[in-house]
Enzyme design. Structure first.
Site, PDB file in Angstrom:
ATOM      1  N   SER A 152       0.826  -1.208   0.000  1.00 43.36           N
ATOM      2  CA  SER A 152       0.000   0.000   0.000  1.00 43.36           C
ATOM      3  C   SER A 152       0.865   1.266   0.000  1.00 43.36           C
ATOM      4  O   SER A 152       1.480   1.589  -1.009  1.00 43.36           O
ATOM      5  CB  SER A 152      -0.967  -0.032   1.184  1.00 43.36           C
ATOM      6  N   HIS A 348      -8.392  -4.902   0.979  1.00 41.41           N
ATOM      7  CA  HIS A 348      -7.099  -4.222   1.073  1.00 41.41           C
ATOM      8  C   HIS A 348      -6.231  -4.790   2.194  1.00 41.41           C
ATOM      9  O   HIS A 348      -5.049  -5.091   1.995  1.00 41.41           O
ATOM     10  CB  HIS A 348      -7.337  -2.726   1.290  1.00 41.41           C
TER      11      HIS A 348
END
Length: 378
Positions: A152, A348
């Site tokens: 990320s 995520h």
């Protein structure tokens, strides 16, 4: 594995202590950036399970996501956790920590109690923190280049570094960007437009601190037996997790380590990307932009300069509503050379903590890194 995770949860204080509990050697190093932030690196020099490792060992550097720390890579344990698997495979493993988190709250001149300490976004992490950390690791290991893994925001920093400081392309052997945050059009933050507007209005300050030795309200609340299931359910709802992709034991550990502290500017910068549909530098406002950039609007990061030694590996999922499939494909179009790896069904956060992450993501990464070293030594 889950009994071990329960024991870790019951006494957890830091990632290095988790490593020691599994009999992995661990070292902590301090790195000073060019703007005088002092960062903590966690080093796993070898493994109790490694056999006949080559010398010198190839280096792998790993960087966590926003609001995380080096701990995030360690919570899953040695059976599936990427740092352990890499160390077991004979690699020299280093874990970074970005400025402002639990491990990197020092500055040569400024105190984190002061607003000026928090005057940064992930732009400074990419242009200053990551280069300083990589240079330190390469100097300590007497090597010229290393393998990079970034989750990320760790991927964001990597792209910023190579686009703004292209000399670092020569220092990267392979790169593995999981849920890579760059283009964020239609990102679902779960915050709502009103809350996003409030965040965008904030000045620089610390957000979401969780310092070791000071348990967060969540870890205290969720440590009570009747509340564990409720906490787990709320956690899965907030992060968009379906079914049993993440164990309750891991959720309890995550709540003890996340959030690890960020600057408000980090989240503001991501929200700016969402609103602009660009991968661009920080928007200070038109007046300040003209002084800094020479234009009313912040420039795009020059991704044409991102050219490491081998194709960049991008790992994405159609179920990730923070970094969507469409945005990763857009990033891939902008990069000169990359390879796409689709991981089905991952939200995520599951790129770090899913039950099957060892099989679906981490072992394939180890295999690719190992193949590069094998092919190079033929």
């Amino acid at each position: 594995m889950f009994i071990g995770l329960f024991l870790v949860y019951s006494w957890y204080t830091s990632g290095p202590e988790i490593l020691a509990s599994y009999n992995y050697p661990v070292e902590e190093h301090s790195v000073e950036t060019t703007d005088n932030y002092i960062l903590k690196l966690v080093h796993i020099p070898n493994s109790p399970n490694a056999r006949n490792a080559q010398s010198p060992k190839p280096v792998v550097f790993m960087m966590h996501g926003m609001s995380g720390s080096s701990d995030s890579y360690l919570l899953i344990g040695p059976s599936d956790g990427l740092p352990y698997l890499l160390a077991d495979a004979g690699f020299d493993v280093w874990l970074g920590n970005s400025r402002g988190n639990t491990y990197s709250r020092l500055h040569k001149y400024m105190d984190p109690k002061h607003k000026s300490f928090w005057n940064f976004s992930w732009h400074e992490m990419g242009t200053r923190d990551l280069p300083a950390s990589i240079d330190y690791v390469l100097d300590r290991t007497s090597q010229r280049s290393l393998h990079y893994v970034g989750y990320s925001q760790g991927a964001t920093q990597f792209l910023v570094m190579l686009s703004m400081r292209p000399e670092y392309n020569e220092k990267i052997k392979t790169s593995h960007l999981t849920a890579p945050a760059a283009f964020l059009r239609n990102m679902n933050t779960g915050l709502g437009s009103i809350v996003e507007k409030v965040i965008l209005a904030f000045d620089d300050r610390e957000w979401f601190s969780n310092r070791h030795g000071i348990p967060s309200w969540a870890s205290i609340f969720c440590s009570v037996r009747p509340m564990k299931s409720i906490c787990a359910a709320l956690f899965m709802m907030v992060y968009g997790i379906n079914g049993d992709q993440i164990s309750k034991a891991i959720i309890m550990l995550i709540l003890k380590t996340l959030p690890a502290g960020i600057s408000s500017r980090q989240l503001k910068h991501y929200l700016q990307l969402k609103r602009s549909s660009r991968f661009c530098m920080y928007d200070h406002g038109k007046k300040t932009n003209r002084l800094i950039y020479g234009s009313s609007w912040p420039p795009d990061y020059p991704l044409k300069y991102v050219k490491p030694k081998s194709p960049i590996n991008l790992y994405y999922s159609s179920s990730d509503f923070v970094v969507s499939k469409e945005n990763v494909l857009l990033l891939a179009e902008k990069l000169s050379l990359c390879e796409l790896h689709h991981i089905p069904y991952y939200s995520h956060i599951e790129f770090q903590f899913a039950r099957a992450v060892g099989t679906t993501l981490n072992r394939p990464i180890v295999k690719l890194i190992s193949k590069y070293e094998t092919d190079r030594n033929k």
